[in-house]
Design an enzyme around this catalytic site. Structure first.
Site, PDB file in Angstrom:
ATOM      1  N   ASN A 202      39.233  50.089  35.464  1.00  0.00           N
ATOM      2  CA  ASN A 202      38.517  50.073  34.179  1.00  0.00           C
ATOM      3  C   ASN A 202      37.051  49.705  34.431  1.00  0.00           C
ATOM      4  O   ASN A 202      36.639  49.552  35.579  1.00  0.00           O
ATOM      5  CB  ASN A 202      39.194  49.101  33.208  1.00  0.00           C
ATOM      6  CG  ASN A 202      39.276  47.712  33.812  1.00  0.00           C
ATOM      7  OD1 ASN A 202      38.262  47.107  34.120  1.00  0.00           O
ATOM      8  ND2 ASN A 202      40.494  47.216  34.032  1.00  0.00           N
TER       9      ASN A 202
ATOM     10  N   LYS B  51      47.069  61.450  51.148  1.00  0.00           N
ATOM     11  CA  LYS B  51      46.204  61.936  50.064  1.00  0.00           C
ATOM     12  C   LYS B  51      46.920  63.079  49.316  1.00  0.00           C
ATOM     13  O   LYS B  51      47.413  64.018  49.956  1.00  0.00           O
ATOM     14  CB  LYS B  51      44.888  62.435  50.659  1.00  0.00           C
ATOM     15  CG  LYS B  51      43.893  62.857  49.620  1.00  0.00           C
ATOM     16  CD  LYS B  51      42.613  63.341  50.270  1.00  0.00           C
ATOM     17  CE  LYS B  51      41.723  63.986  49.228  1.00  0.00           C
ATOM     18  NZ  LYS B  51      40.658  64.757  49.840  1.00  0.00           N
TER      19      LYS B  51
ATOM     20  N   LYS C 296      50.874  34.731  23.594  1.00  0.00           N
ATOM     21  CA  LYS C 296      50.798  34.365  25.021  1.00  0.00           C
ATOM     22  C   LYS C 296      50.730  32.850  25.220  1.00  0.00           C
ATOM     23  O   LYS C 296      50.473  32.379  26.328  1.00  0.00           O
ATOM     24  CB  LYS C 296      49.602  35.060  25.681  1.00  0.00           C
ATOM     25  CG  LYS C 296      49.697  36.601  25.608  1.00  0.00           C
ATOM     26  CD  LYS C 296      48.721  37.295  26.535  1.00  0.00           C
ATOM     27  CE  LYS C 296      48.766  38.804  26.341  1.00  0.00           C
ATOM     28  NZ  LYS C 296      48.059  39.557  27.364  1.00  0.00           N
TER      29      LYS C 296
HETATM   30  O1  PMT Z   1      33.573  42.165  33.578  1.00  0.00           O
HETATM   31  P1  PMT Z   1      32.509  42.488  32.553  1.00  0.00           P
HETATM   32  O2  PMT Z   1      31.877  43.843  32.786  1.00  0.00           O
HETATM   33  O3  PMT Z   1      31.497  41.385  32.421  1.00  0.00           O
HETATM   34  O4  PMT Z   1      33.231  42.625  31.127  1.00  0.00           O
HETATM   35  C1  PMT Z   1      33.784  41.502  30.527  1.00  0.00           C
HETATM   36  C2  PMT Z   1      35.121  41.849  29.845  1.00  0.00           C
HETATM   37  C3  PMT Z   1      34.891  42.818  28.710  1.00  0.00           C
HETATM   38  C4  PMT Z   1      36.093  42.457  30.868  1.00  0.00           C
HETATM   39  C5  PMT Z   1      35.717  40.488  29.325  1.00  0.00           C
HETATM   40  O5  PMT Z   1      34.816  39.912  28.418  1.00  0.00           O
HETATM   41  C6  PMT Z   1      37.082  40.675  28.685  1.00  0.00           C
HETATM   42  O6  PMT Z   1      37.212  41.032  27.532  1.00  0.00           O
HETATM   43  N1  PMT Z   1      38.152  40.423  29.467  1.00  0.00           N
HETATM   44  C7  PMT Z   1      39.560  40.665  29.077  1.00  0.00           C
HETATM   45  C8  PMT Z   1      39.923  42.098  29.356  1.00  0.00           C
HETATM   46  C9  PMT Z   1      41.353  42.393  28.991  1.00  0.00           C
HETATM   47  O7  PMT Z   1      42.128  42.752  29.846  1.00  0.00           O
HETATM   48  O8  PMT Z   1      41.671  42.183  27.730  1.00  0.00           O
HETATM   49  P2  PMT Z   1      43.130  42.427  27.067  1.00  0.00           P
HETATM   50  O9  PMT Z   1      42.921  42.184  25.615  1.00  0.00           O
HETATM   51  O10 PMT Z   1      43.666  43.736  27.508  1.00  0.00           O
HETATM   52  O11 PMT Z   1      44.021  41.287  27.684  1.00  0.00           O
HETATM   53  C10 PMT Z   1      44.170  40.012  27.076  1.00  0.00           C
HETATM   54  C11 PMT Z   1      44.226  38.930  28.136  1.00  0.00           C
HETATM   55  O12 PMT Z   1      45.411  39.108  28.923  1.00  0.00           O
HETATM   56  C12 PMT Z   1      43.065  38.866  29.100  1.00  0.00           C
HETATM   57  O13 PMT Z   1      42.736  37.526  29.319  1.00  0.00           O
HETATM   58  C13 PMT Z   1      43.619  39.499  30.373  1.00  0.00           C
HETATM   59  O14 PMT Z   1      43.017  38.915  31.538  1.00  0.00           O
HETATM   60  C14 PMT Z   1      45.098  39.154  30.286  1.00  0.00           C
HETATM   61  N2  PMT Z   1      45.986  40.126  30.917  1.00  0.00           N
HETATM   62  C15 PMT Z   1      46.091  41.392  30.429  1.00  0.00           C
HETATM   63  C16 PMT Z   1      46.978  42.273  30.992  1.00  0.00           C
HETATM   64  C17 PMT Z   1      47.761  41.857  32.091  1.00  0.00           C
HETATM   65  N3  PMT Z   1      48.630  42.680  32.666  1.00  0.00           N
HETATM   66  N4  PMT Z   1      47.648  40.613  32.557  1.00  0.00           N
HETATM   67  C18 PMT Z   1      46.768  39.746  31.989  1.00  0.00           C
HETATM   68  O15 PMT Z   1      46.653  38.601  32.441  1.00  0.00           O
END
Ligand code: PMT
Length: 399
Positions: free
Chosen positions: A209, A288, A340
């Site tokens: 991403n 590949k 969570k």
């Molecule tokens: O890295 P940058 O370019 O500075 O951008 C920052 C950011 C946009 C990535 C950051 O501010 C942000 O929003 N991070 C969370 C991204 C994310 O995965 O969001 P989510 O809403 O999909 O997930 C919610 C939470 O669960 C997050 O804390 C994530 O780390 C966690 N997660 C999600 C999926 C997974 N399989 N395991 C997780 O731990």
């Protein structure tokens, strides 16, 4: 809050020395004990006697003028100070310290001190922009020196631009605010995840991403500056790891999960900024994949939700999740907070190009388990990290 603090003011030679007199006065009015040391050139602008009168302390100008035979003045001063403020800081003094030179009272003391150093530069606008000066300031910054940027305006040399020593009132405010920030998380262990994860499809392709890691690295830097022991579990980024942060590089979600869970027991606070890939290819080809078909279908399976796992296994840790949303931000954020089992969630809008993914800025809403909601205005990711940590610290303090 500067009351009782021992502040060593280093004055180097520029026209702005007259403002350092006012700064001495403001610092003593704030209750600090101030001692002043001056470069020889600074004494050409204002006499040491003026600083002596304002600080009510002897002024130091010469390394060899030992006032007390029982002590070595520059070492004694360096150890005495709780903090050092270089104001005005000329290009010359910055260059000397950044290159390890110590040939007078000011520079020998600066090299000997272990106190926090604040730097308020003042010089001609072109000198301020010179690559050598820019490089020297960067070097000092990486060593933990804190800069108070000069203001824009009319300069004594006749130019208009950046280079004017910040006003004494503002310098006092900045160091007051900043000094109390430092050390706030002394003794705390903080685990931060940052960046994207990569889910390999074959040896040359992967799913990922747009995360740059900037948000997570800003938290790592801020937490480290506040005195915490920081573990930064990071997916691939192009960023420099902040000083004194322990970097644990990972690539896939599985690797991140393994490193995070291995550290979980030891830490007090977890900040999960990483953009973790929700799905990964069911099969990873060892060779590949050839492009001999017009269409291919790749089956994906769900990755482990690291944050959910941490919420389920939480003991004493304070767990902060992030929510990357594109609509109904707060509603979705609250849902993640609850589902969570988090202590707080930081929600950002990733549909905007000026904040969120890969931007230098962000704008967030922090919501805590107790139901407190704090919108934090658009600002640099460092400023966002600073504000979030301050608010979280208050929440932790409430117990
Ligand atoms: O890295 P940058 O370019 O500075 O951008 C920052 C950011 C946009 C990535 C950051 O501010 C942000 O929003 N991070 C969370 C991204 C994310 O995965 O969001 P989510 O809403 O999909 O997930 C919610 C939470 O669960 C997050 O804390 C994530 O780390 C966690 N997660 C999600 C999926 C997974 N399989 N395991 C997780 O731990």
């Amino acid at each position: 809050m500067l009351k009782g603090k021992k502040i060593l003011l280093a004055v180097s030679g520029g026209i702005a020395v007259y403002k350092a007199v006012a700064l001495t006065s403001k610092l003593t009015q704030a209750g600090a004990e101030v001692k002043v040391m001056m470069t020889e050139h600074a004494t050409e602008f204002v006499t040491p006697l003026t600083f002596q009168a304002m600080s009510r302390n002897p002024v130091y100008t010469d390394t060899f003028d030992e006032k007390d035979p029982a002590k070595i003045a520059h070492i004694d001063l360096a150890d005495w100070a709780d903090m050092v403020v270089i104001a005005p800081a000329t290009a010359n003094v910055l260059g000397k310290v950044a290159n390890g030179m110590a040939d007078d009272m000011v520079t020998t003391t600066l090299l000997a001190t272990q106190a926090q150093v604040y730097v308020a530069p003042a010089m001609n606008v072109h000198m301020y922009q010179h690559p050598a000066v820019v490089q020297n300031m960067k070097t000092l910054e990486t060593w933990g020196y804190r800069f108070i940027e000069p203001g824009d305006g009319y300069l004594a040399c006749g130019y208009v631009g950046k280079g004017r020593l910040e006003e004494p009132e503002e310098i006092v405010q900045v160091i007051d605010r900043d000094y109390h920030r430092l050390g706030r998380w002394q003794g705390k262990k903080v685990l931060i995840t940052a960046g994207p994860t990569r889910e390999p499809l074959d040896p040359v392709r992967y799913f990922t991403n747009y995360s740059s890691g900037k948000m997570g690295y800003a938290f790592a830097q801020e937490a480290a500056e506040q005195g915490a022991k920081v573990y930064l579990v990071s997916g691939p980024t192009n960023l420099t790891v902040p000083p004194s942060v322990e970097h644990i590089p990972v690539s896939s979600t599985e690797e991140m999960f393994a490193q995070v869970t291995a550290l979980y027991d030891q830490v007090d606070i977890v900040i999960k900024t990483a953009a973790v890939a929700d799905y990964r290819p069911v099969e990873t080809s060892e060779q590949k994949i050839k492009k001999n078909k017009d269409h291919i279908t790749i089956e994906l399976e769900k990755n482990v939700d690291i944050l959910r796992y941490l919420g389920e296994h939480k003991e004493r840790q304070y767990l902060i999740g992030f929510a990357a949303e594109t609509e109904d931000l707060e509603a979705y954020g609250r849902k993640k907070l609850q589902e969570k089992n988090l202590d707080a969630i930081v929600i950002n809008d990733v549909s905007r190009s000026d904040i969120g993914f890969d931007s230098d800025q962000n704008e967030v809403v922090l919501i805590t388990k107790a139901g407190n909601t704090w919108p934090i205005e658009q600002a640099s990711k460092s400023a966002i990290a600073e504000q979030v940590i301050e608010l979280i610290d208050r929440e932790i303090g409430k117990g």
